[in-house]
Structures are given as structure tokens and as C-alpha cells.
Design a protein around this motif. Structure first.
Motif, PDB file in Angstrom:
ATOM      1  N   UNK A 126       0.855  -1.207   0.000  1.00 24.57           N
ATOM      2  CA  UNK A 126       0.000   0.000   0.000  1.00 24.57           C
ATOM      3  C   UNK A 126       0.886   1.251   0.000  1.00 24.57           C
ATOM      4  N   UNK A 127       0.319   2.364  -0.542  1.00 19.45           N
ATOM      5  CA  UNK A 127       1.073   3.616  -0.579  1.00 19.45           C
ATOM      6  C   UNK A 127       1.295   4.153   0.830  1.00 19.45           C
ATOM      7  N   UNK A 128       2.452   4.795   1.046  1.00 14.74           N
ATOM      8  CA  UNK A 128       2.688   5.413   2.356  1.00 14.74           C
ATOM      9  C   UNK A 128       2.529   6.925   2.250  1.00 14.74           C
ATOM     10  N   UNK A 129       1.819   7.539   3.217  1.00 12.33           N
ATOM     11  CA  UNK A 129       1.648   8.999   3.191  1.00 12.33           C
ATOM     12  C   UNK A 129       2.983   9.664   3.523  1.00 12.33           C
ATOM     13  N   UNK A 130       3.417  10.537   2.641  1.00 18.15           N
ATOM     14  CA  UNK A 130       4.743  11.138   2.758  1.00 18.15           C
ATOM     15  C   UNK A 130       4.534  12.644   2.855  1.00 18.15           C
ATOM     16  N   UNK A 131       4.674  13.169   4.080  1.00 20.27           N
ATOM     17  CA  UNK A 131       4.310  14.574   4.310  1.00 20.27           C
ATOM     18  C   UNK A 131       5.484  15.487   3.963  1.00 20.27           C
ATOM     19  N   UNK A 132       5.179  16.551   3.198  1.00 16.34           N
ATOM     20  CA  UNK A 132       6.215  17.507   2.812  1.00 16.34           C
ATOM     21  C   UNK A 132       7.133  16.911   1.754  1.00 16.34           C
ATOM     22  N   UNK A 133       8.361  17.452   1.675  1.00 14.05           N
ATOM     23  CA  UNK A 133       9.270  16.998   0.604  1.00 14.05           C
ATOM     24  C   UNK A 133      10.210  15.888   1.072  1.00 14.05           C
ATOM     25  N   UNK A 134       9.991  15.379   2.281  1.00 10.16           N
ATOM     26  CA  UNK A 134      10.813  14.262   2.763  1.00 10.16           C
ATOM     27  C   UNK A 134      12.093  14.721   3.434  1.00 10.16           C
ATOM     28  N   UNK A 135      12.265  16.050   3.549  1.00  7.52           N
ATOM     29  CA  UNK A 135      13.526  16.540   4.130  1.00  7.52           C
ATOM     30  C   UNK A 135      13.422  16.739   5.645  1.00  7.52           C
ATOM     31  N   UNK A 136      12.191  16.643   6.213  1.00  9.02           N
ATOM     32  CA  UNK A 136      12.081  16.827   7.671  1.00  9.02           C
ATOM     33  C   UNK A 136      12.884  15.722   8.350  1.00  9.02           C
ATOM     34  N   UNK A 137      13.536  16.066   9.454  1.00 13.81           N
ATOM     35  CA  UNK A 137      14.457  15.122  10.093  1.00 13.81           C
ATOM     36  C   UNK A 137      13.999  14.813  11.516  1.00 13.81           C
ATOM     37  N   UNK A 138      14.182  13.562  11.907  1.00 14.85           N
ATOM     38  CA  UNK A 138      13.788  13.131  13.248  1.00 14.85           C
ATOM     39  C   UNK A 138      14.948  12.387  13.900  1.00 14.85           C
ATOM     40  N   UNK A 139      14.972  12.519  15.206  1.00 14.01           N
ATOM     41  CA  UNK A 139      15.908  11.744  16.019  1.00 14.01           C
ATOM     42  C   UNK A 139      15.118  10.534  16.524  1.00 14.01           C
ATOM     43  N   UNK A 140      15.473   9.346  16.067  1.00 18.91           N
ATOM     44  CA  UNK A 140      14.751   8.123  16.441  1.00 18.91           C
ATOM     45  C   UNK A 140      15.500   7.393  17.556  1.00 18.91           C
ATOM     46  N   UNK A 141      14.745   6.867  18.518  1.00 19.34           N
ATOM     47  CA  UNK A 141      15.364   6.219  19.678  1.00 19.34           C
ATOM     48  C   UNK A 141      14.810   4.811  19.850  1.00 19.34           C
TER      49      UNK A 141
ATOM     50  N   UNK B  84      16.397  11.819   7.758  1.00 17.17           N
ATOM     51  CA  UNK B  84      15.291  12.442   7.023  1.00 17.17           C
ATOM     52  C   UNK B  84      14.212  11.393   6.766  1.00 17.17           C
ATOM     53  N   UNK B  85      13.011  11.878   6.465  1.00 15.59           N
ATOM     54  CA  UNK B  85      11.905  10.957   6.166  1.00 15.59           C
ATOM     55  C   UNK B  85      12.283  10.078   4.969  1.00 15.59           C
ATOM     56  N   UNK B  86      12.921  10.703   3.960  1.00 16.39           N
ATOM     57  CA  UNK B  86      13.345   9.944   2.776  1.00 16.39           C
ATOM     58  C   UNK B  86      14.325   8.831   3.137  1.00 16.39           C
TER      59      UNK B  86
ATOM     60  N   UNK C  70       1.480  21.611  13.057  1.00 17.47           N
ATOM     61  CA  UNK C  70       1.888  20.994  14.328  1.00 17.47           C
ATOM     62  C   UNK C  70       3.164  20.175  14.193  1.00 17.47           C
ATOM     63  N   UNK C  71       3.515  19.765  12.946  1.00 14.91           N
ATOM     64  CA  UNK C  71       4.750  19.006  12.743  1.00 14.91           C
ATOM     65  C   UNK C  71       5.942  19.956  12.815  1.00 14.91           C
ATOM     66  N   UNK C  72       7.024  19.483  13.384  1.00 17.47           N
ATOM     67  CA  UNK C  72       8.223  20.325  13.480  1.00 17.47           C
ATOM     68  C   UNK C  72       9.219  19.869  12.408  1.00 17.47           C
TER      69      UNK C  72
END
Ligand SMILES: NC(=O)c1ccc[n+]([C@@H]2O[C@H](COP(=O)([O-])OP(=O)(O)OC[C@H]3O[C@@H](n4cnc5c(N)ncnc54)[C@H](O)[C@@H]3O)[C@@H](O)[C@H]2O)c1
Length: 311
Positions: A204-219, A250-252, A276-278
Motif C-alpha cells: 500500500x502507498x505510504x503517506x509522505x508529508x512535505x518533501x521528505x527533508x524533515x528530520x527526526x531523532x529516532x530512539x 530524514x523521512x526519505x 503541528x509538525x516540526x
């Protein structure tokens, strides 16, 4: 540590913490309402695993944080209370802010008020979301956190402040831990890693918000659990620590890591940025390293492999 109460212990992080503590010989009492934010059957499965692991050292109280009697029964005689029960998630909090404040703020207050012994240590599960749109990276505990940009983030900031007030009034050793996007087996189904992995697996398709450049620190969840256990050992004062992976992805890049681990290409459904997304989260964990002995042991690549094996 003998008796530890975990609010929200049927959920993702709480059930991992309970499992670790039972393995170390503690008695664990869980207060959880089995809230239908996601399928309560998943929480019952977590509880069944805990009951099997803990035997008579494990107790489950089904009850709501906003019920003073339930909170009182939950904290009675506890050496430590780890408060993880909450309505989690940024986007749903935009749809129902009053309920988020009711559970996360009123509920936290009710719980704090029921703790009678000043010896009981209190640990609060806060969130990196308190940093709002902070662009100075990495995020340090000394950075400004008075501009949260979602009701969820505001409720977590409020919780930290409530914890301080109650520490001041009652003297309990109190630690607020700002978790940065936690993942691992049993992760909440609506969170990106979990949702993406399931959708890639199912084609199934995954919802990809913005251009994929938002970055997260995953723990990875086991690192979070180690940080919580270390915080439970603090015997005095009030402190706030970041618990993160201390790296950003990044999301990408995240999608690529999942594609590699699952050996399957993702179908991308591009969508606009969400309010609300940072743009970035990035934890400075040096304070937690110095004062709690916190270490990142599972980098994202290894954690994603473990998560996909579980999926
Ligand atoms: N998972 C993350 O990435 C993350 C990041 C930052 C902070 N946190 C915080 O960590 C804590 C645990 O998060 P999680 O991902 O394990 O979420 P989760 O939803 O799996 O666990 C929360 C638990 O709280 C329970 N709960 C909800 N409302 C309740 C109420 N009124 N009374 C009693 N129990 C109630 C739920 O049934 C659930 O089992 C939360 O406070 C969350 O805000 C999580």
C-alpha cells in the motif's frame, strides 16, 4: 527497587519498561485504561506477556488516570511511579485538544496528588515536542521550551511544570524525561515507522508529508527503558533530561532503510506538510550521559532491522 507503578504500562514504552523491571526482580503494578486510541487488543496482548513473565510480581489495575481512587490504589506503597499514561501523538491532538488536556494535564495532576510518601520517586514521560519549532540543534535541556506548537506538546510542557510544582511542595525526587521518537517492537500502530513498514509489506502507498527533508531523532525503545531505569535511581531533586538517539534521519532516508530491511520498494503518496509538525528533532544527550550514564546502544540501522524482524 521493590514496587514500581507504571501508568500506561499496557502501552508500547510502558510494557517494555515493565518487562525489564520484572526481569530484574521488581514487583510491577500497571494502571492503564486500555484507551481505544489504538486497538486495546494489542495492549491486552502486552499485558498477557507481562503476566506470564511476572507471575505474582505483576499486577494490572484497569482504571483511568482521571479517577482519583484508581490513582490512589495504583501508587499505594510504590517505591517509584513512572508516569507514561497519556494521549500521545501530535496530529490527533489538533482534533481533540480538550480531551488531550483533560487526560494529560488533569490526569497528571490527579496522579501527583495521590502520592503520599515523600520517598516515592517520580518519573514523567515528557516529549521532544516541547522544543516546538526550535531550529538550534541539537536540542539541549537549557533551550527555550515555552513555545510548543501543538496541544499535545503544550500538555507535555504543562506536565513538566506540574511535576516541578509537586516536587517543590512535597519533596519527591522527580525526573522528567523528554523522549525523542521512540520505536521498536510493539510501537504504536499510527507512528510513522510502524505504519510505513506495514504499508510497504502490504504493497500500500505510504503517506509522505512535505518533501521528505524533515528530520527526526529516532530512539530504540530499549535505550529509552535504560534511561528510565537510571532516572528511577535518582533519590533527590528535580531534573529534566533528553533521551534520544543523538542522530537525525530524514523521512526519505527512513523510507530507504525500511525498504532495505523489508527488501521491498515503497509506494509514495506525497502530501502537504501537516500543521503541528516540526522540521527537525535532534537530542543533545550529553547531560543524560553525564548524570544518568545514558548511552545510545542501538543505532537506527540496527533498530530498524530488529523492528522489521518483529513486524
Ligand atoms: N512513543 C514515542 O515516540 C513517545 C515520544 C515522546 C513521548 N512519549 C510519551 O511516552 C508515553 C508512552 O508513550 P507510548 O508511545 O508508549 O504510548 P501508548 O499509547 O502505547 O501508551 C500510553 C498508554 O496510556 C494509556 N492511557 C491513555 N489514557 C489513559 C487514561 N486516561 N488513564 C489511564 N491510562 C491511559 C493507554 O491505554 C496506553 O496503554 C506517553 O506519555 C507519551 O506521550 C512517547
Amino acid at each position: 527497587m521493590t514496587l514500581v507503578t507504571i501508568t500506561g504500562g499496557a502501552g508500547f514504552i510502558g510494557s517494555h519498561l515493565a518487562q525489564r523491571l520484572l526481569g530484574e526482580g521488581s514487583t510491577v503494578r500497571v494502571l492503564d485504561s486500555l484507551d481505544p486510541f489504538y486497538d486495546p487488543a494489542l495492549k491486552r496482548r502486552n499485558l498477557a506477556e507481562l503476566a506470564a513473565a511476572g507471575g505474582d510480581r505483576f499486577e494490572f489495575l484497569e482504571g483511568d488516570l482521571r479517577d482519583a481512587a484508581a490513582c490512589r490504589a495504583a501508587v499505594d506503597g510504590a517505591d517509584a511511579v513512572v508516569h507514561l499514561a497519556a494521549l500521545a501523538g501530535v496530529r490527533p491532538s489538533l482534533r481533540d485538544p480538550v480531551r488531550y488536556m483533560d487526560v494529560n494535564v488533569t490526569g497528571t495532576q490527579l496522579l501527583l496528588q495521590q502520592i503520599e510518601s515523600p520517598q516515592t520517586r517520580f518519573v514523567f514521560g515528557s516529549s521532544s515536542s516541547v522544543y516546538g519549532g526550535n531550529t538550534k540543534v541539537p536540542f539541549a535541556e537549557s533551550d527555550r521550551v515555552d513555545r510548543p506548537i501543538s496541544p499535545y506538546a503544550a500538555s507535555k510542557k504543562a506536565g513538566e511544570v506540574q511535576c516541578y510544582t509537586w516536587h517543590h511542595l512535597r519533596g519527591n525526587a522527580t525526573t522528567c524525561l523528554r523522549f525523542f521518537t521512540v520505536y521498536g517492537p510493539r510501537q504504536r500502530p499510527e507512528m510513522a515507522i510502524h505504519q510505513f513498514a506495514r504499508r510497504i509489506t502490504d504493497g500500500q502507498a505510504i503517506p509522505f508529508f512535505g518533501d521528505g527533508s524533515s528530520r527526526r531523532d529516532y530512539t530504540y525503545v530499549e535505550d529509552i527503558v535504560s534511561g528510565v531505569v537510571a532516572a528511577m535511581g535518582r533519590t533527590q531533586g528535580y531534573a529534566i533530561y533528553n533521551l534520544g538517539g543523538a542522530a537525525t534521519t530524514s523521512l526519505g532516508e527512513l523510507v530507504q532503510q525500511l525498504e532495505n530491511a523489508l527488501d521491498k520498494k515503497a509506494i509514495i503518496d506525497r502530501q502537504p506538510d501537516q500543521p503541528g509538525d516540526v522540521p527537525i528533532t535532534y537530542a543533545d544527550v550529553s547531560l543524560a550521559g553525564r548524570e544518568l550514564g545514558y548511552r545510545v546502544t542501538t543505532p537506527l540501522h540496527d533498530g530498524v532491522q530488529k523492528f522489521c524482524a518483529w513486524i
